[in-house]
Design an enzyme around this catalytic site. Structure first.
Site, PDB file in Angstrom:
ATOM      1  N   GLY A  67       0.767  -1.288  -0.012  1.00 20.98           N
ATOM      2  CA  GLY A  67       0.097   0.014  -0.038  1.00 20.98           C
ATOM      3  C   GLY A  67       0.717   1.264  -0.009  1.00 20.98           C
ATOM      4  O   GLY A  67       0.509   2.399   0.713  1.00 20.98           O
ATOM      5  N   ALA A  68       2.136   1.199  -0.717  1.00 21.04           N
ATOM      6  CA  ALA A  68       2.799   2.326  -0.648  1.00 21.04           C
ATOM      7  C   ALA A  68       2.529   3.434  -1.760  1.00 21.04           C
ATOM      8  O   ALA A  68       3.238   4.342  -1.704  1.00 21.04           O
ATOM      9  CB  ALA A  68       4.181   1.885  -0.931  1.00 21.04           C
ATOM     10  N   ASN A  69       1.683   3.414  -2.591  1.00 17.91           N
ATOM     11  CA  ASN A  69       1.139   4.563  -3.497  1.00 17.91           C
ATOM     12  C   ASN A  69       0.571   5.696  -2.882  1.00 17.91           C
ATOM     13  O   ASN A  69       0.430   6.587  -3.698  1.00 17.91           O
ATOM     14  CB  ASN A  69       0.310   3.858  -4.539  1.00 17.91           C
ATOM     15  CG  ASN A  69      -1.097   3.503  -4.043  1.00 17.91           C
ATOM     16  OD1 ASN A  69      -1.226   2.389  -3.487  1.00 17.91           O
ATOM     17  ND2 ASN A  69      -2.101   4.182  -4.035  1.00 17.91           N
ATOM     18  N   GLY A  89      -0.614   7.898   1.061  1.00 19.54           N
ATOM     19  CA  GLY A  89      -0.847   7.836   2.554  1.00 19.54           C
ATOM     20  C   GLY A  89       0.625   7.394   3.171  1.00 19.54           C
ATOM     21  O   GLY A  89       1.659   7.688   2.885  1.00 19.54           O
ATOM     22  N   GLY A 102       1.797   4.549   3.621  1.00 18.94           N
ATOM     23  CA  GLY A 102       2.810   3.700   3.109  1.00 18.94           C
ATOM     24  C   GLY A 102       3.532   4.431   2.106  1.00 18.94           C
ATOM     25  O   GLY A 102       4.852   4.230   2.024  1.00 18.94           O
ATOM     26  N   SER A 136      -3.664  -0.417  14.645  1.00 22.20           N
ATOM     27  CA  SER A 136      -4.580   0.947  15.025  1.00 22.20           C
ATOM     28  C   SER A 136      -4.980   0.853  16.330  1.00 22.20           C
ATOM     29  O   SER A 136      -5.128  -0.109  16.751  1.00 22.20           O
ATOM     30  CB  SER A 136      -5.829   0.831  14.020  1.00 22.20           C
ATOM     31  OG  SER A 136      -6.637   1.697  14.466  1.00 22.20           O
ATOM     32  N   TYR A 154     -13.442  -3.748  11.156  1.00 20.75           N
ATOM     33  CA  TYR A 154     -12.090  -2.998  10.971  1.00 20.75           C
ATOM     34  C   TYR A 154     -11.435  -3.278  12.462  1.00 20.75           C
ATOM     35  O   TYR A 154     -10.188  -3.634  12.486  1.00 20.75           O
ATOM     36  CB  TYR A 154     -12.504  -1.562  10.819  1.00 20.75           C
ATOM     37  CG  TYR A 154     -10.954  -0.847  10.739  1.00 20.75           C
ATOM     38  CD1 TYR A 154      -9.883  -1.052   9.706  1.00 20.75           C
ATOM     39  CD2 TYR A 154     -10.784   0.066  11.710  1.00 20.75           C
ATOM     40  CE1 TYR A 154      -8.770  -0.218   9.589  1.00 20.75           C
ATOM     41  CE2 TYR A 154      -9.422   0.796  11.545  1.00 20.75           C
ATOM     42  CZ  TYR A 154      -8.617   0.645  10.623  1.00 20.75           C
ATOM     43  OH  TYR A 154      -7.450   1.435  10.599  1.00 20.75           O
TER      44      TYR A 154
HETATM   45  N1  LIG Z   1      -4.555   7.037   8.702  1.00 20.46           N
HETATM   46  C1  LIG Z   1      -5.026   6.857   9.955  1.00 20.46           C
HETATM   47  O1  LIG Z   1      -5.296   7.728  10.809  1.00 20.46           O
HETATM   48  C2  LIG Z   1      -4.708   5.464  10.571  1.00 20.46           C
HETATM   49  C3  LIG Z   1      -5.012   5.080  11.735  1.00 20.46           C
HETATM   50  C4  LIG Z   1      -4.676   3.791  12.131  1.00 20.46           C
HETATM   51  C5  LIG Z   1      -4.180   2.788  11.414  1.00 20.46           C
HETATM   52  N2  LIG Z   1      -4.061   3.192  10.135  1.00 20.46           N
HETATM   53  C6  LIG Z   1      -3.570   2.043   9.208  1.00 20.46           C
HETATM   54  O2  LIG Z   1      -2.419   2.711   8.408  1.00 20.46           O
HETATM   55  C7  LIG Z   1      -2.249   1.856   7.154  1.00 20.46           C
HETATM   56  C8  LIG Z   1      -2.071   2.599   6.087  1.00 20.46           C
HETATM   57  O3  LIG Z   1      -3.193   3.399   6.008  1.00 20.46           O
HETATM   58  P1  LIG Z   1      -3.251   4.897   5.218  1.00 20.46           P
HETATM   59  O4  LIG Z   1      -4.117   5.787   6.409  1.00 20.46           O
HETATM   60  O5  LIG Z   1      -2.148   5.283   4.748  1.00 20.46           O
HETATM   61  O6  LIG Z   1      -4.598   4.764   4.272  1.00 20.46           O
HETATM   62  P2  LIG Z   1      -4.568   4.916   2.790  1.00 20.46           P
HETATM   63  O7  LIG Z   1      -3.967   6.238   2.267  1.00 20.46           O
HETATM   64  O8  LIG Z   1      -5.801   4.681   2.260  1.00 20.46           O
HETATM   65  O9  LIG Z   1      -3.519   3.849   2.094  1.00 20.46           O
HETATM   66  C9  LIG Z   1      -3.833   2.497   2.271  1.00 20.46           C
HETATM   67  C10 LIG Z   1      -3.077   1.915   0.968  1.00 20.46           C
HETATM   68  O10 LIG Z   1      -3.613   0.276   1.136  1.00 20.46           O
HETATM   69  C11 LIG Z   1      -4.002  -0.057  -0.355  1.00 20.46           C
HETATM   70  N3  LIG Z   1      -4.698  -0.873  -0.206  1.00 20.46           N
HETATM   71  C12 LIG Z   1      -6.116  -1.043  -0.109  1.00 20.46           C
HETATM   72  N4  LIG Z   1      -6.519  -2.144  -0.600  1.00 20.46           N
HETATM   73  C13 LIG Z   1      -5.755  -2.955  -1.073  1.00 20.46           C
HETATM   74  C14 LIG Z   1      -5.709  -4.179  -1.439  1.00 20.46           C
HETATM   75  N5  LIG Z   1      -6.868  -5.143  -1.716  1.00 20.46           N
HETATM   76  N6  LIG Z   1      -4.359  -4.737  -2.240  1.00 20.46           N
HETATM   77  C15 LIG Z   1      -3.169  -3.857  -1.905  1.00 20.46           C
HETATM   78  N7  LIG Z   1      -3.078  -2.634  -1.432  1.00 20.46           N
HETATM   79  C16 LIG Z   1      -4.638  -2.342  -0.930  1.00 20.46           C
HETATM   80  C17 LIG Z   1      -4.417   1.378  -0.774  1.00 20.46           C
HETATM   81  O11 LIG Z   1      -4.313   1.294  -2.066  1.00 20.46           O
HETATM   82  P3  LIG Z   1      -5.371   1.939  -3.328  1.00 20.46           P
HETATM   83  O12 LIG Z   1      -4.851   3.472  -3.267  1.00 20.46           O
HETATM   84  O13 LIG Z   1      -5.183   1.426  -4.443  1.00 20.46           O
HETATM   85  O14 LIG Z   1      -6.760   1.988  -2.478  1.00 20.46           O
HETATM   86  C18 LIG Z   1      -3.362   2.197  -0.371  1.00 20.46           C
HETATM   87  O15 LIG Z   1      -2.286   2.409  -0.956  1.00 20.46           O
HETATM   88  C19 LIG Z   1      -3.464   0.814   7.121  1.00 20.46           C
HETATM   89  O16 LIG Z   1      -3.068  -0.496   7.390  1.00 20.46           O
HETATM   90  C20 LIG Z   1      -4.492   1.531   8.028  1.00 20.46           C
HETATM   91  O17 LIG Z   1      -5.299   0.732   8.843  1.00 20.46           O
HETATM   92  C21 LIG Z   1      -4.208   4.441   9.656  1.00 20.46           C
END
Ligand SMILES: NC(=O)c1ccc[n+]([C@@H]2O[C@H](COP(=O)([O-])OP(=O)(O)OC[C@H]3O[C@@H](n4cnc5c(N)ncnc54)[C@H](OP(=O)(O)O)[C@@H]3O)[C@@H](O)[C@H]2O)c1
Length: 303
Positions: free
Chosen positions: A19-21, A23, A25, A149, A175
């Site tokens: 998921g490095a594209n 956020g 990642g 989380s 979740y």
């Molecule tokens: N942001 C927060 O406040 C927060 C808080 C607690 C935990 N987290 C955790 O942090 C991690 C990163 O989240 P983020 O906040 O950076 O969210 P994000 O910006 O939505 O990034 C999530 C990444 O996961 C990818 N992804 C989703 N479904 C996928 C699949 N089926 N196969 C491969 N990749 C997939 C997305 O790809 P697409 O762009 O193609 O959808 C995107 O690259 C997650 O595990 C999340 O639960 C985040």
């Protein structure tokens, strides 16, 4: 306070960030690359991966290299294809960051029939880590960082009769279950590594409250209301710091869980998380989850 300036030189290290594209990642991959690592941007959309690579390179501070990895964690077939391709191109893997995630989507299932959040956030990463185990063992003190989380504290166990969406859907409950599963996996993997005399570290991290695409399923108005409850909503570069600390700091030990150091761990700089529930430390639950995941994915780590 710990920032990316504290990271060691990662020249010669091989890393995969799921998921490095975008956020957290994206920022994690960028920082690893800037420290000298060869980083695979593992995501499901090739166009988004290439755009991410361009954005990282345009920032212009890189010393490592960047590779494309097509990975859909909602398909165990895709996970296997990605792993096989990576294994054919690399002899070892130093850093695996199990970062990709999805939060409160409409009720849906993975290609293999699992509730989407459980399937992507946990089960796909379980399979991926197991498929990479030989490569991780070949590295010198490899690390696996799995993103959880604060929501993991809300889970009341794991209902093994509902992981294929057998019961009415509660998006926040599922979740929380997926993020509890990430913690249980981290700890159970660490116990099994230690029992086998391995020097691989299995650790967890959470990014507090960070504005990213993760909130895509929350309507904009509701999101503004929800974010207004917090003094600070972090940007992704800061939300990535607990992951980066877990991946690189010399003080890290197996089973550690890192998050931001501010009030309620909503924001701040990396520190050991105080988030703790009985379920997170339940060894029987962790063993049951591990055995369930092995059976359902067909991936066995220790044979
Ligand atoms: N942001 C927060 O406040 C927060 C808080 C607690 C935990 N987290 C955790 O942090 C991690 C990163 O989240 P983020 O906040 O950076 O969210 P994000 O910006 O939505 O990034 C999530 C990444 O996961 C990818 N992804 C989703 N479904 C996928 C699949 N089926 N196969 C491969 N990749 C997939 C997305 O790809 P697409 O762009 O193609 O959808 C995107 O690259 C997650 O595990 C999340 O639960 C985040």
């Amino acid at each position: 306070m710990w920032t990316t300036k504290n990271m060691p030189d990662l020249s010669g290290k091989i890393a995969v960030v799921t998921g490095a594209n975008t956020g957290i990642g994206f920022e994690t991959a960028k920082a690893l690359y800037e420290a000298g690592a060869t980083v695979t941007i593992a995501a499901r959309d090739e166009r988004k991966i290439k755009e991410a690579i361009e954005r990282i390179k345009t920032a212009g501070k890189g010393r490592g290299s960047l590779e494309v990895g097509i990975l859909n964690l909602a398909s165990l077939t895709s996970v296997k294809h990605f792993a096989n391709r990576f294994i054919s191109q690399h002899k070892s893997l130093d850093l695996l960051i199990n970062n990709a995630g999805v939060m409160i989507p409409p009720a849906s299932k993975t290609e293999d029939g699992f509730e989407l959040q459980f399937g992507v956030n946990f089960l796909g990463h379980f399979a991926l880590t197991g498929l990479f185990f030989t490569l991780l063992k070949r590295a010198d003190h490899a690390r696996v960082v799995t993103l959880s989380s604060g929501a993991a504290t809300l889970a009341e166990g794991i209902d093994f009769e509902n992981l294929r969406l057998e019961k009415p859907y509660d998006e926040w409950r599922e979740y929380a279950v997926s993020k509890l599963a990430d913690i249980l996996f981290t700890k159970e993997f660490d116990r099994r590594l230690q029992a086998n005399g391995s020097n691989i570290l299995s650790v967890a991290a959470h990014p507090g409250v960070t504005r990213t695409d993760l909130q895509r399923h929350i309507p904009a108005d509701d999101l503004d209301v929800q974010f207004a409850r917090f003094d600070t909503v972090m940007d992704p570069w800061q939300g990535a710091l607990p992951s980066l600390f877990a991946a690189t700091d010399a003080s890290v030990k197996g089973s550690d869980f890192y998050g931001p150091d501010g009030e309620n761990e909503y924001a701040g700089y990396p520190a050991l998380s105080k988030h703790s529930t009985g379920y997170m430390h339940d060894k029987v639950l962790a063993t049951n989850l591990w055995e369930y995941a092995e059976k359902e994915t067909g991936v066995h780590y220790f044979q």
